[in-house]
Design a protein around this motif. Structure first.
Motif, PDB file in Angstrom:
ATOM      1  N   ILE A 144       0.830  -1.198   0.000  1.00 34.53           N
ATOM      2  CA  ILE A 144       0.000   0.000   0.000  1.00 34.53           C
ATOM      3  C   ILE A 144       0.873   1.260   0.000  1.00 34.53           C
ATOM      4  O   ILE A 144       1.779   1.398   0.822  1.00 34.53           O
ATOM      5  CB  ILE A 144      -0.979   0.000   1.198  1.00 34.53           C
ATOM      6  N   PRO A 145       0.645   2.167  -0.944  1.00 35.72           N
ATOM      7  CA  PRO A 145       1.417   3.407  -0.953  1.00 35.72           C
ATOM      8  C   PRO A 145       0.880   4.368   0.105  1.00 35.72           C
ATOM      9  O   PRO A 145      -0.331   4.517   0.255  1.00 35.72           O
ATOM     10  CB  PRO A 145       1.191   3.955  -2.368  1.00 35.72           C
ATOM     11  N   SER A 146       1.774   4.990   0.834  1.00 39.89           N
ATOM     12  CA  SER A 146       1.356   5.938   1.855  1.00 39.89           C
ATOM     13  C   SER A 146       2.377   7.056   1.983  1.00 39.89           C
ATOM     14  O   SER A 146       3.574   6.785   2.035  1.00 39.89           O
ATOM     15  CB  SER A 146       1.209   5.247   3.213  1.00 39.89           C
ATOM     16  N   PRO A 147       1.913   8.283   2.058  1.00 42.93           N
ATOM     17  CA  PRO A 147       2.836   9.385   2.320  1.00 42.93           C
ATOM     18  C   PRO A 147       3.229   9.457   3.790  1.00 42.93           C
ATOM     19  O   PRO A 147       4.153  10.162   4.158  1.00 42.93           O
ATOM     20  CB  PRO A 147       2.041  10.622   1.908  1.00 42.93           C
ATOM     21  N   ALA A 148       2.550   8.679   4.643  1.00 45.04           N
ATOM     22  CA  ALA A 148       2.766   8.758   6.087  1.00 45.04           C
ATOM     23  C   ALA A 148       3.816   7.790   6.608  1.00 45.04           C
ATOM     24  O   ALA A 148       4.341   7.978   7.694  1.00 45.04           O
ATOM     25  CB  ALA A 148       1.450   8.514   6.819  1.00 45.04           C
ATOM     26  N   PHE A 149       4.103   6.720   5.856  1.00 46.52           N
ATOM     27  CA  PHE A 149       5.079   5.749   6.346  1.00 46.52           C
ATOM     28  C   PHE A 149       5.717   4.996   5.199  1.00 46.52           C
ATOM     29  O   PHE A 149       5.171   4.915   4.105  1.00 46.52           O
ATOM     30  CB  PHE A 149       4.434   4.756   7.316  1.00 46.52           C
ATOM     31  N   SER A 150       6.899   4.471   5.465  1.00 47.57           N
ATOM     32  CA  SER A 150       7.593   3.576   4.545  1.00 47.57           C
ATOM     33  C   SER A 150       7.402   2.156   5.047  1.00 47.57           C
ATOM     34  O   SER A 150       6.975   1.937   6.183  1.00 47.57           O
ATOM     35  CB  SER A 150       9.082   3.922   4.482  1.00 47.57           C
ATOM     36  N   HIS A 151       7.736   1.175   4.215  1.00 48.00           N
ATOM     37  CA  HIS A 151       7.593  -0.227   4.595  1.00 48.00           C
ATOM     38  C   HIS A 151       8.911  -0.864   5.004  1.00 48.00           C
ATOM     39  O   HIS A 151       8.922  -1.831   5.765  1.00 48.00           O
ATOM     40  CB  HIS A 151       6.996  -1.032   3.432  1.00 48.00           C
TER      41      HIS A 151
END
Length: 133
Positions: free
Chosen positions: A13-20
């Motif tokens: 899931i792409p998120s501007p709030a966290f990296s994986h």
């Protein structure tokens, strides 16, 4: 590799709030910040019953702890955020999001818990950071 890499791979899931994923290169100094609550320097809880205010104070305390080790929020590899079950998560995350935001955001783990060690605390934030020396 001369810097910490924070990766957001395709297929997750792409998120501007966290990296994986975060990769810390050899030679980096690792810093562990223990759980920070919304307490002042004397141990008094700030913002009883107000998760947004407590969240802001817990982040401020984490920043103080990071600075003591020569780091900033930009050096954080992973945040762990514990919320007391039933709190308004949108209010809590809304209060901490500005501190966690970055072009390469850290990894974030959030969990709901029955309670925390500080009576009345609604949130606890810990971190792992790394800095290149």
């Amino acid at each position: 590799m001369e810097r910490i890499q924070r990766i957001r791979p395709e297929g997750l899931i792409p998120s501007p709030a966290f990296s994986h994923v975060a990769v810390v290169p050899p030679g980096a100094t690792t810093i562990y910040i223990g759980g920070q609550n919304a307490v002042d320097a004397g141990g008094t809880l700030i913002g009883e019953g107000d998760v947004a205010l407590q969240s802001s104070r817990a982040v401020d305390n984490a920043k103080i702890a990071l600075a003591a080790a020569g780091a900033t929020v930009n050096d954080v590899v992973q945040w762990t955020v514990l919320f007391v079950d039933g709190v308004d998560l949108a209010a809590a995350y809304g209060a901490i999001a500005p501190a966690l935001a970055s072009d390469e955001p850290a990894l974030v783990t959030g969990a709901r818990v029955a309670g925390l060690g500080v009576p009345g605390a609604l949130i606890e934030i810990s971190a792992v950071a790394a800095i290149m020396r």
